[in-house]
Design an enzyme around this catalytic site. Structure first.
Site, PDB file in Angstrom:
ATOM      1  CG  ASN A 150      -1.993   1.067   1.140  1.00 19.26           C
ATOM      2  OD1 ASN A 150      -2.807   1.001   0.226  1.00 19.26           O
ATOM      3  ND2 ASN A 150      -2.013   2.022   2.051  1.00 19.26           N
ATOM      4  CD  GLU A 151      -1.507   5.793   0.097  1.00 19.25           C
ATOM      5  OE1 GLU A 151      -1.174   6.049   1.270  1.00 19.25           O
ATOM      6  OE2 GLU A 151      -2.388   6.416  -0.509  1.00 19.25           O
ATOM      7  CB  CYS A 158      18.722   0.236   9.918  1.00 24.28           C
ATOM      8  SG  CYS A 158      18.407  -0.942   8.582  1.00 24.28           S
ATOM      9  CD  GLU A 304      -6.568   3.768  -0.811  1.00 25.71           C
ATOM     10  OE1 GLU A 304      -6.532   4.677   0.035  1.00 25.71           O
ATOM     11  OE2 GLU A 304      -5.829   2.780  -0.768  1.00 25.71           O
ATOM     12  CD  GLU A 352      -6.705   5.863   7.677  1.00 26.64           C
ATOM     13  OE1 GLU A 352      -5.871   6.494   7.002  1.00 26.64           O
ATOM     14  OE2 GLU A 352      -7.144   4.745   7.359  1.00 26.64           O
TER      15      GLU A 352
END
Ligand code: GLA
Length: 660
Positions: A150-151, A158, A304, A352
């Site tokens: 997702n996105e 690191c 979306e 959300e």
């Protein structure tokens, strides 16, 4: 995309997170989805912890039931790999899977996206669950599309990431001498004597080496792409007939979508226009055109958008009545074969819970849900638009690498930005209903009548030569300021600028001169305009100065006949009206007209774009608008026939197909 729309028409639906609800709610979901014309849902985006409650365990029962439910309702599933948000156990047991910021601080779970793209453990665990997911649902009748992650957009500083960065650099440069040369490490005593010294651009006392930073951004995009590709390969091997996508975020700086889009079967995007921003309609149109460009002209999917307000801005304006429909149809007009939302049912809990959804907390008997239902049903009337192309004779060049290189610290002005310039040059084209393909610098340009390069700070010799050849062969080119400045190593190209474009532009400069306020400029006919922020000390070398900085005799805008074509150079940031005038002249040079007859100007706020044989007119303005229509046409949305003129109420849309 054809495979998805065949038999379904345009896609309509959204993210569906049934794991947040007891199962008795699912039946109501399906009934309401059917009533709203939903034919695609994205399932499982954040379900890793649910599927794998402890390391190695698998709980697919609930997902089996969801998939079966959708198959029974003939709702296709865009099944997500759940790898965007690992469960807390991954971070607790393997802390090195957690990302580290540039200050060396580890970021924790409790939100989402907490993974290091270069972590071997993350990659192994992610691929294991993706493999089992693919094996389980290969051949399932509901499975229509894979949604990877997702996105994508995170990065990590690191030690594992530093090692991976060094590997990437070794591949790019071969040896340390070449890296020292490319990064210009004689500057500030930065010379590396062994590979182990080379690290990611962690927080440092002062400005970071710009080439190190540029390579880091290239690496981050590639490292994420490697994660995506690894998942995609697992999916393709097991379900070769199921297309794969991952959801983009428009003009999102961290990821070079040109290199990503070629790895997808379907380009999809998430788009959340700010309702209070008057530039939102043009900005959104630009984003949609970018998606079409990323797919090399193929239809794309609006994965979306919000049905109402989002909850992640400081102050979240709802969409007024009609806006949901207007924005959805805008995407369809610009090449989307589907219009989907985040999310189907509003969450009761979690970060959300104040984000709107297709089905609000208040339930189906609401203004918002009524709009959703009406729109879903209405989209069926546009089924014939699916698969149709949006023809464009104008291209705008946009380059992520140049964007990254431009926006380093330590430049003449941080007020000249790539995305702002892109939008500034796009707006006057949008206002005239001129369709635009957004393309990479390496694109084949010969099919375009006009190519606009709002900014190309970094350019390779090859791409500069292609722009030159394009004009020589008869093309019309417009180049914005501070272009052609550095090479792909971000080293300044010495000599008068923009050295690789000097021949085609017939002009060159010697100094960039940012200004604190406005400057007055004058067209050759004496009319004045203002410009701001940026000026350049230029000299014509064959080009004609069509505008100058008033009183100075110095060229501000240059036009050069070169070969069979014409090249324009804009050595400042003109006010919008002046850029619109300049654009009109370049369009005339290229003999390009807008979507409405005789080059007529569209009323303010009205968008016009052709898709296939359908002319879409969208009124983003607050007032009714009357627009000339080129020929008698039927509005596919209302059945009304328009002849001569059509009047659109605020937020109204017409989809006009030639009649008779
Ligand atoms: C993006 C994400 C979704 C959700 C929405 C909220 O689109 O992919 O998971 O967070 O934003 O607007």
């Amino acid at each position: 995309m054809n495979r998805l729309t065949r038999g379904r028409g345009l896609l309509f639906g959204g993210d569906y997170n049934p794991e947040q609800w007891p199962e008795h709610v699912w039946a109501e979901d399906v009934e309401l989805m059917k009533a709203a014309g939903v034919n695609l849902v994205t399932v499982g985006v954040f379900s890793w912890a649910r599927i794998e409650p402890e390391p190695g365990a698998r709980d697919f029962g609930w997902l089996d039931r969801v998939m079966d439910l959708m198959a029974g309702a003939e709702i296709a599933v865009d099944l997500a790999t759940p790898t965007a948000s690992p469960p807390p156990w991954l971070g607790r047991r393997w802390p090195r899977t957690l990302p580290v910021d540039e200050s060396g601080h580890r970021l924790w779970y409790g939100s989402r996206n907490q993974w290091c793209p270069s972590s071997p453990v993350y990659r192994e665990r992610a691929l294991a669950i993706v493999t089992d997911l693919a094996d389980r649902y290969a051949g399932h009748p509901a499975l229509a599309l894979w949604h990877v992650g997702n996105e994508y957009g995170q990065f990590c500083h690191c030690d594992d990431s530093a090692a991976a960065f060094r590997g990437w650099l070794q591949h790019r440069y071969g040896d340390l001498d070449a890296l020292n040369e490319a990064w210009g490490t004689t500057f500030w005593s930065q010379r590396y004597s062994e590979w182990a010294e080379v690290v990611t651009p962690r927080r440092a006392p002062y400005m970071i080496n710009p080439t190190q930073s540029l390579d880091w951004q290239r690496f981050c995009s590639d490292a994420l792409l490697a994660c995506y590709r690894a998942e995609r390969d697992v999916l393709r091997e097991r379900t070769p007939d199921t297309p794969v996508t991952t959801n983009f975020m428009g003009l999102f700086k961290p990821v070079d979508y040109w290199s990503w889009a070629v790895e997808e079967d379907v380009v999809s995007n998430d788009c959340y226009p700010e309702p209070g921003d008057p530039l939102s309609p043009a900005r959104t149109a630009l984003t949609h055109d970018l998606m079409r460009g990323l797919g090399r002209g193929r239809p794309w999917l609006l994965m979306e958008q919000s049905a109402g307000a989002v909850n992640w801005r400081p102050h979240n304006l709802p969409k007024p009545p009609g806006q949901l429909r207007l924005e959805s149809l805008q995407a369809v007009a610009r090449g989307a074969d589907g219009s989907c939302y985040f999310q189907w049912r509003a969450s009761r809990f979690g970060a959300e819970r104040f984000h709107s959804a297709m089905l609000p907390h208040a339930g189906p008997d609401t203004r918002l849900h009524a709009e959703v239902r009406a729109h879903g049903q209405e989209l069926r009337k546009l089924a014939s638009v699916a698969g149709q192309a949006v023809p464009a004779r104008v291209a705008m060049v946009f380059c992520w690498e140049s964007w990254w290189a431009l926006e380093e610290r330590g430049r003449p002005s941080d007020r000249l930005n790539a995305a702002d310039q892109l939008l500034a040059y796009y707006v006057p084209l949008w206002e005239r209903g001129v369709s635009v393909d957004v393309v990479p610098p390496s694109a084949e340009l010969s099919g375009y009548a006009l190519v606009v390069v709002p900014n190309l700070f970094l350019v390779s010799d090859r791409d500069a030569a292609a722009l030159t050849d394009y004009v020589r062969g008869g093309g019309v080119l417009v180049v914005g300021p501070f272009s052609g400045v550095v090479d792909p190593r971000a080293h300044i190209r010495t000599g008068r600028f923009p050295s690789p474009l000097r021949e085609v532009l017939g002009a060159s400069g010697e100094e960039w001169q940012p200004v604190s306020g406005e400057v007055r400029c004058r067209w050759a006919d004496g009319a004045e305009f203002t410009a701001h922020t940026w000026t350049e000390l230029m000299a014509a070398e064959g080009a004609e100065a069509v505008a100058e900085f008033a009183g100075s005799g110095r060229p501000a805008v240059l036009r050069h006949r070169f070969g069979q074509g014409v090249a324009w150079y804009v050595a400042t940031i003109p006010e919008p009206a002046a850029l619109a005038d300049l654009t009109a002249r370049a369009l005339a040079d290229a003999d390009v007209r807008g979507a409405v007859p005789d080059g007529a100007r569209l009323p303010p706020g009205v968008e016009a774009v052709r898709r296939g044989d359908v002319l879409f007119l969208l009124n983003h303005g607050a007032e009714p608008a009357t627009v000339p229509v080129p020929e008698p046409a039927e509005d596919l949305l209302t059945g009304a026939v328009a002849d001569g003129l059509i009047t659109l109420a605020p937020r109204a849309v017409a989809a006009l197909r030639p009649h008779g």
